[in-house]
Enzyme design. Sequence first.
Site, short mmCIF file in Angstrom:
data_model
loop_
_atom_site.label_atom_id
_atom_site.label_comp_id
_atom_site.label_asym_id
_atom_site.label_seq_id
_atom_site.Cartn_x
_atom_site.Cartn_y
_atom_site.Cartn_z
N PRO A 279 0.93 -1.15 0.12
CA PRO A 279 -0.03 0.07 -0.08
C PRO A 279 0.94 1.07 -0.03
CG PRO A 279 0.18 -0.92 2.25
CD PRO A 279 0.82 -1.58 1.30
N GLY A 280 0.29 2.12 -0.85
CA GLY A 280 1.19 3.49 -0.82
C GLY A 280 0.13 4.58 -0.36
N ARG A 281 -0.67 4.94 -1.60
CA ARG A 281 -1.79 5.93 -1.61
C ARG A 281 -2.53 5.88 -0.23
NH1 ARG A 281 -3.89 8.28 -6.08
NH2 ARG A 281 -3.20 6.51 -7.43
N ARG A 318 -1.93 16.12 -10.15
CA ARG A 318 -2.70 15.10 -10.49
C ARG A 318 -4.28 15.65 -11.25
NH1 ARG A 318 -5.27 12.83 -6.95
NH2 ARG A 318 -5.32 10.75 -7.69
N TYR A 322 -4.59 13.55 -14.44
CA TYR A 322 -5.58 12.37 -14.41
C TYR A 322 -7.09 13.07 -14.33
CZ TYR A 322 -1.57 9.65 -12.67
OH TYR A 322 -0.35 9.09 -12.59
N CYS A 348 1.91 28.88 -16.74
CA CYS A 348 1.48 29.08 -18.06
C CYS A 348 0.93 27.88 -18.90
CB CYS A 348 2.58 30.08 -18.55
SG CYS A 348 2.07 30.89 -20.22
N GLU A 349 -0.19 27.57 -18.36
CA GLU A 349 -0.86 26.30 -19.12
C GLU A 349 -2.23 26.21 -18.75
OE1 GLU A 349 0.47 23.93 -21.04
OE2 GLU A 349 2.51 24.16 -20.66
N TYR A 377 1.72 10.89 -4.28
CA TYR A 377 1.67 11.22 -5.75
C TYR A 377 1.29 12.72 -6.05
CZ TYR A 377 1.46 6.24 -6.23
OH TYR A 377 1.83 5.11 -6.00
#
Length: 423
Positions: A279-281, A318, A322, A348-349, A377
């Site tokens: 597990p991470g998230r 993220r 995503y 600037c996007e 993340y």
Amino acid sequence: MTLPSDDFAYREGSLHAEGVSLTTLAEAVGTPAYVYSVAALRHRLDRYMVAFAGMDCLVAYAVKANGNLSVLSVLATAGAGADTVSEGEIHRALEAGISSDRIIFSGMGKTDAELAYALTLPGLQLNVESTPEYERLTALARARDVRPTVVIRVNPDVSAGGHAKIATGKSGDKFGVPVEEAMALYRRAQDEGAVRPVGLACHIGSQIRQVDPFGDAWRRLRQMTLALRAEGLSVDRLDLGGGLGVDYAGAGAGATPADLADLARRTVGDLVVKLAVEPGRSIVAEAGVLISRVIHVNARQDGPTFLVLDAGMNDLVRPALYDAWHDLAAINPRSGAPVAYDVVGPVCETGDTFARGRLMPPLQAGDLVAFGGAGAYAASMASEYNSRLPAAEVLVDGERWALVRPRPRLEEVLAREVRPDWI
């Protein structure tokens, strides 16, 4: 994650991390800044440790989710191992106090240099993800007269994951070895003797909030284990892959670590193998927030009302990558009717957009906000795009706090680059 939560709660009208005001932290270290809760980290790891107790299971935290050394050290002292995908992550795990025999080295693109380094670490589990990688590893092992512990990562052709970019277990994904090829590779490894094959692994994706896909994959590992044992081969380990997803948008309860452990008992519990889960998230996401300050509010007559923050997609990518949701809360909310904001950063996007039409209390320049679910993340995927300085990182434990990753000065960033003397 929805704010407030157990570890990020309002006290006297101001959002706190445990016992520390986020306003105090913003004034002390500047914004944007990540803030992590020790209590949240320990609690979420403990849920896995308790759930898998009695199963000879290594809870190997996925370092890629958040590799901050202080975060790793908190988890190491609480009993976690480490799932790593690069030499750099292995170094971080070791520096945090995790011994090499509690480290798993995954990743489908390990270089020869990384494999050679892994061969120097006693007891490290090397997850082989392709036949070409196996062949490079065996050549390196023979040249160094070592016999590493190897697990073959299987691609079980199971569809799972909250987004196509984080699904890893389908046949068209780049990860792992197809089932029949994995069986042949395991036999080959046993016959050739250059490595010590001890088991099988799988990892089918991230943001999986129900246990059914895990069951499909683990039953495949069970079938393979029994088939290999029937041929007289030893299979002593099963690496079950990643943990559960988190509820970023408040969609409702999903499966728990206890549900995952119960599934493991039902599907592979009778095989008498050493297990690992990675597990991470679900350990770090809800243990962290990103605090940011409002630069200004731009209410267009012919369009949306933009809430412009000093955090950008270079800090939290993220949503741009995503279309991910992150809860957003005012740290010191004002009274008044909610306002629908398009929440954007300064990069600037056009993709530097965190949310559209997000209802929040009225805000103005200088106000502070906090993104929830920002422990995973987030800082680990940050960049210096637009030559923006990385966010500071802070660890809170009760009423004490520490700056665990200072924001570098621009002079320090520029000093990393060297201009040739012929310019």
